[in-house]
Structure formats: structure tokens, C-alpha cells
Scaffold this motif. Structure first.
Motif, PDB file in Angstrom:
ATOM      1  N   ASP A 141       0.837  -1.181   0.000  1.00 28.11           N
ATOM      2  CA  ASP A 141       0.000   0.000   0.000  1.00 28.11           C
ATOM      3  C   ASP A 141       0.883   1.247   0.000  1.00 28.11           C
ATOM      4  O   ASP A 141       1.556   1.547   0.990  1.00 28.11           O
ATOM      5  CB  ASP A 141      -0.903  -0.020   1.229  1.00 28.11           C
ATOM      6  CG  ASP A 141      -1.993   1.026   1.139  1.00 28.11           C
ATOM      7  OD1 ASP A 141      -1.907   1.887   0.238  1.00 28.11           O
ATOM      8  OD2 ASP A 141      -2.917   0.994   1.959  1.00 28.11           O
ATOM      9  N   GLU A 158      -0.096   3.788   2.694  1.00 28.55           N
ATOM     10  CA  GLU A 158       0.383   3.412   4.016  1.00 28.55           C
ATOM     11  C   GLU A 158       1.869   3.745   4.180  1.00 28.55           C
ATOM     12  O   GLU A 158       2.302   4.215   5.239  1.00 28.55           O
ATOM     13  CB  GLU A 158       0.166   1.907   4.235  1.00 28.55           C
ATOM     14  CG  GLU A 158       0.538   1.414   5.628  1.00 28.55           C
ATOM     15  CD  GLU A 158      -0.455   1.858   6.679  1.00 28.55           C
ATOM     16  OE1 GLU A 158      -0.083   1.857   7.863  1.00 28.55           O
ATOM     17  OE2 GLU A 158      -1.584   2.213   6.323  1.00 28.55           O
ATOM     18  N   ILE A 165       2.128   7.515   4.672  1.00 29.87           N
ATOM     19  CA  ILE A 165       1.658   7.923   6.010  1.00 29.87           C
ATOM     20  C   ILE A 165       2.694   7.598   7.070  1.00 29.87           C
ATOM     21  O   ILE A 165       2.989   8.410   7.955  1.00 29.87           O
ATOM     22  CB  ILE A 165       0.310   7.236   6.325  1.00 29.87           C
ATOM     23  CG1 ILE A 165      -0.793   7.781   5.415  1.00 29.87           C
ATOM     24  CG2 ILE A 165      -0.061   7.441   7.794  1.00 29.87           C
ATOM     25  CD1 ILE A 165      -2.120   7.059   5.551  1.00 29.87           C
ATOM     26  N   GLN A 166       3.281   6.398   6.992  1.00 30.33           N
ATOM     27  CA  GLN A 166       4.284   6.010   7.975  1.00 30.33           C
ATOM     28  C   GLN A 166       5.542   6.868   7.862  1.00 30.33           C
ATOM     29  O   GLN A 166       6.129   7.252   8.875  1.00 30.33           O
ATOM     30  CB  GLN A 166       4.637   4.529   7.788  1.00 30.33           C
ATOM     31  CG  GLN A 166       3.532   3.567   8.154  1.00 30.33           C
ATOM     32  CD  GLN A 166       3.095   3.732   9.600  1.00 30.33           C
ATOM     33  OE1 GLN A 166       3.907   3.807  10.519  1.00 30.33           O
ATOM     34  NE2 GLN A 166       1.789   3.804   9.810  1.00 30.33           N
ATOM     35  N   ASN A 197       9.385  -1.997   9.763  1.00 33.54           N
ATOM     36  CA  ASN A 197       8.775  -0.658   9.780  1.00 33.54           C
ATOM     37  C   ASN A 197       9.652   0.352   9.034  1.00 33.54           C
ATOM     38  O   ASN A 197       9.814   1.493   9.461  1.00 33.54           O
ATOM     39  CB  ASN A 197       8.569  -0.191  11.226  1.00 33.54           C
ATOM     40  CG  ASN A 197       7.671  -1.112  12.017  1.00 33.54           C
ATOM     41  OD1 ASN A 197       6.453  -1.064  11.921  1.00 33.54           O
ATOM     42  ND2 ASN A 197       8.284  -1.979  12.817  1.00 33.54           N
ATOM     43  N   GLU A 216       3.851   2.373  14.085  1.00 33.42           N
ATOM     44  CA  GLU A 216       2.687   1.487  14.058  1.00 33.42           C
ATOM     45  C   GLU A 216       3.153   0.037  14.114  1.00 33.42           C
ATOM     46  O   GLU A 216       4.056  -0.366  13.387  1.00 33.42           O
ATOM     47  CB  GLU A 216       1.872   1.731  12.783  1.00 33.42           C
ATOM     48  CG  GLU A 216       1.272   3.121  12.698  1.00 33.42           C
ATOM     49  CD  GLU A 216       0.145   3.335  13.687  1.00 33.42           C
ATOM     50  OE1 GLU A 216      -0.412   2.324  14.166  1.00 33.42           O
ATOM     51  OE2 GLU A 216      -0.174   4.496  13.992  1.00 33.42           O
ATOM     52  N   VAL A 252       1.415  -2.952  10.535  1.00 33.09           N
ATOM     53  CA  VAL A 252       1.465  -2.280   9.232  1.00 33.09           C
ATOM     54  C   VAL A 252       1.441  -3.342   8.131  1.00 33.09           C
ATOM     55  O   VAL A 252       2.067  -4.388   8.244  1.00 33.09           O
ATOM     56  CB  VAL A 252       2.731  -1.404   9.110  1.00 33.09           C
ATOM     57  CG1 VAL A 252       2.637  -0.212  10.011  1.00 33.09           C
ATOM     58  CG2 VAL A 252       3.987  -2.205   9.406  1.00 33.09           C
ATOM     59  N   ARG A 253       0.712  -3.033   7.062  1.00 26.67           N
ATOM     60  CA  ARG A 253       0.582  -3.974   5.943  1.00 26.67           C
ATOM     61  C   ARG A 253       1.635  -3.653   4.884  1.00 26.67           C
ATOM     62  O   ARG A 253       1.320  -3.325   3.748  1.00 26.67           O
ATOM     63  CB  ARG A 253      -0.826  -3.885   5.369  1.00 26.67           C
ATOM     64  CG  ARG A 253      -1.915  -4.347   6.331  1.00 26.67           C
ATOM     65  CD  ARG A 253      -3.288  -4.042   5.781  1.00 26.67           C
ATOM     66  NE  ARG A 253      -3.503  -2.604   5.655  1.00 26.67           N
ATOM     67  CZ  ARG A 253      -4.611  -2.059   5.136  1.00 26.67           C
ATOM     68  NH1 ARG A 253      -5.580  -2.838   4.683  1.00 26.67           N
ATOM     69  NH2 ARG A 253      -4.734  -0.752   5.061  1.00 26.67           N
TER      70      ARG A 253
END
Length: 316
Positions: free
Chosen positions: A2, A5, A8-9, A229, A274, A277-278
Motif C-alpha cells: 500500500d 500506508e 503515512i508512515q 517498519n 505502528e 502495518v501492511r
């Protein structure tokens, strides 16, 4: 994977990296009050952190005052004097030494300052840890702690060598094969972006390992957590990597790294990556870990044949 995602991270990591810099106006206020003779009123829990920060910045200032004249005045003067002599071999040796020093500063600007200011940065990390999480946890034994530190040093050394090899890949190829073009190397701007990303991952490990050291996380867990991450940790240290590699002077880069390191170190205790996380994990440190394990196995084989003692390997 994604992309939203990931963005955002990375953005969250960038935002979290600025928490430690909120101490800068507090430090300025404290210095102005002290200069004007006003009594300082500050929270008791922040007192030790501010004292450690001021002590670190003072030592950085002293180091700057001592090293800058040597680099920019004494070395050129000595080189000019030596160039007037006929000792070409000696001049070549001195030039080679300066070149090696430049390479060391290029690969390890942050690591050099961490080595010189180890106890100062350790004091800051301990003070912030006590404020945020209470008394630090203890390791199982001294042997486990030192083994982890040794593995960490070797892995980071090979990771830095790997990073330097990537940055010098076009130059190495042009020297070895002057009449051919390296087609699989991307454009220069893209190569620099890759180097910044790899440097950001490395700097995040250097920054967060103070925090994780007091949580007694071993190296395997630290590396796995960063690789899982990676968008967050790239964002966290991206600007740090940019400002410490922007200048053509490796000495200036190291000085900048030293001044910013304690503030980024404080920011690590305000970070909240997070957990779920995907995003697929990327093995950034796998080549360095494989080389480290290979060397450990070779040493273990030699030690076992002589003394019947085995050396543990780093699981990754």
C-alpha cells in the motif's frame, strides 16, 4: 504493498523526529536567564536532560574549536611546506593518509561522534529513559551485552562498507572498465536518493539503539523491527541524512551530525511506530549480517580446532 500506508508512515516518522528539537528554545531561554542573572525555574524531571544537553553541546563546541583550525589551517600549511621539498614518496604517503581520513568521515560521520561522545549521549538517553519509562532494565549478563555490542559494531561496519561501495559503483566501474558503460546503474539523482534512503535506515539504527539498549533488545530484534517498519524509520532520519551529507566537506558533515544527534536521540523516546502495518519487510541489513555470520563461522572453526570452543553466530 500500500503506497498510501508507506507515505503515512514516512510522514509520521518525519513528524516524530522533530520532538527533541523542542528543547532548543528551552535551552536558549535558560542560557539567556543565566546570562542576565535571573533564577532558573524549570521542572525537576527536565533538569537532568537539559544539563546533559548543555554539557554535550559545550563539548561539541570545544571539539569544533579544536578540530576546525587543524583541518582548515594546520593541514594545508603543513602540506604546502612539504610540497616545497623533494620527498615525493613522503608527500604521497601524507596525501594517502588524508584521503583515508576523508573516506572514514564520509562513511561514519555519525559513528565518529558517537565514539567520541559515547558517555555524553548515553547520559542523555538514560535521563530521558528514566523520565519516560522509569529505571532501565538490566541485561542477562555482561557477556551477552558485550557479544551484542561486538556483533552490532561488525554489522554496522559492513553496512557502511556496503553503502560506500554503492555510492562509488560508477567510479569503480569506470576505473576497471574505462571503455564500457554501466547500463544497470540508474541516473545520478536516483542513485543519490537510494544512498539517502540506506543512510536514513542506518542512522535510525544508531539513534534508536540507545532506547532499545535499555529495553534489552538484542541486535536481531532491532534489525528486524527496522526492516519491518522501514517507511517510518526512513522518514525519521531522512532530513538528518540529508544535512549530514549535503556538504562536500566530510569534517563539516561530522560536526553537523554531532550537534543534531542529541536532539534526534531525545526524539526517539517520543516515537510511536505502528505495530500492525501492511508493508512487506525489506532486508536492508541482510548482506552485512551474512558477511558477519560467515566471518564468525570461520573464526569459530579455527577456535574449535585449537581450543574446542565454539563462537555463537548472529541469527537473522
Amino acid at each position: 504493498m500500500d503506497c498510501v500506508e508507506i507515505f503515512i508512515q514516512a510522514l509520521k516518522g518525519i513528524c516524530d523526529s522533530f520532538h527533541g528539537f523542542l528543547y532548543i528554545p528551552v535551552l536558549i531561554t535558560e542560557c539567556v536567564k543565566g546570562f542576565l542573572g535571573f533564577e532558573s525555574k524549570r521542572k525537576r524531571e527536565d533538569s537532568t536532560i537539559l544539563d546533559s544537553l548543555k554539557r554535550t553541546l559545550i563539548y561539541n563546541g570545544i571539539f569544533t574549536v579544536l578540530i576546525v583550525p587543524v583541518i582548515y589551517i594546520l593541514f594545508p600549511v603543513c602540506y604546502y611546506i612539504l610540497s616545497m621539498t623533494n620527498h615525493e614518496n613522503f608527500i604521497l604517503s601524507i596525501t594517502s593518509v588524508f584521503y583515508c581520513i576523508g573516506i572514514i568521515f564520509r562513511i561514519f560521520p555519525v559513528q565518529i561522534y558517537r565514539l567520541g561522545h559515547f558517555y555524553l549521549f548515553q547520559d542523555i538517553a538514560e535521563d530521558v529513559h528514566k523520565l519516560k519509562n522509569g529505571k532501565p532494565q538490566g541485561w542477562e549478563s555482561v557477556q551477552v551485552r558485550f557479544a551484542d555490542m561486538a556483533f552490532n559494531f561488525v554489522v554496522q561496519f559492513f553496512y557502511g562498507t556496503q553503502l560506500l561501495t554503492i555510492s562509488l559503483l560508477p567510479t569503480i566501474w569506470s576505473i576497471c572498465f574505462p571503455n564500457t558503460k554501466l547500463h544497470f546503474v540508474p541516473d545520478e539523482w536516483f542513485l543519490q536518493l537510494i544512498i539517502l534512503i540506506l543512510t536514513s535506515i542506518w542512522y535510525s539504527l544508531c539513534l534508536f539503539e540507545y532506547k532499545w539498549y535499555y529495553f534489552t533488545w538484542n541486535l536481531h530484534r532491532r534489525l528486524g523491527y527496522i526492516e519491518k517498519n522501514w517507511p517510518y524509520f526512513i522518514g525519521f532520519s531522512f532530513f538528518y541524512a540529508v544535512v549530514t551529507t549535503y556538504s562536500d566537506s566530510y569534517c563539516v558533515n561530522a560536526l553537523i551530525a554531532g550537534y543534531l544527534f542529541p536532539f534526534y536521540l531525545i526524539s526517539t523516546y517520543h516515537s510511536e511506530p505502528e505495530e500492525d502495518v501492511r508493508i512487506c519487510s525489506i532486508p536492508f541489513f541482510q548482506p552485512a549480517v551474512m558477511i558477519t555470520n560467515f566471518l564468525i563461522k570461520r573464526i569459530s572453526m579455527g577456535t574449535t580446532s585449537n581450543n574446542h570452543i565454539s563462537t555463537p553466530t548472529l541469527k537473522k
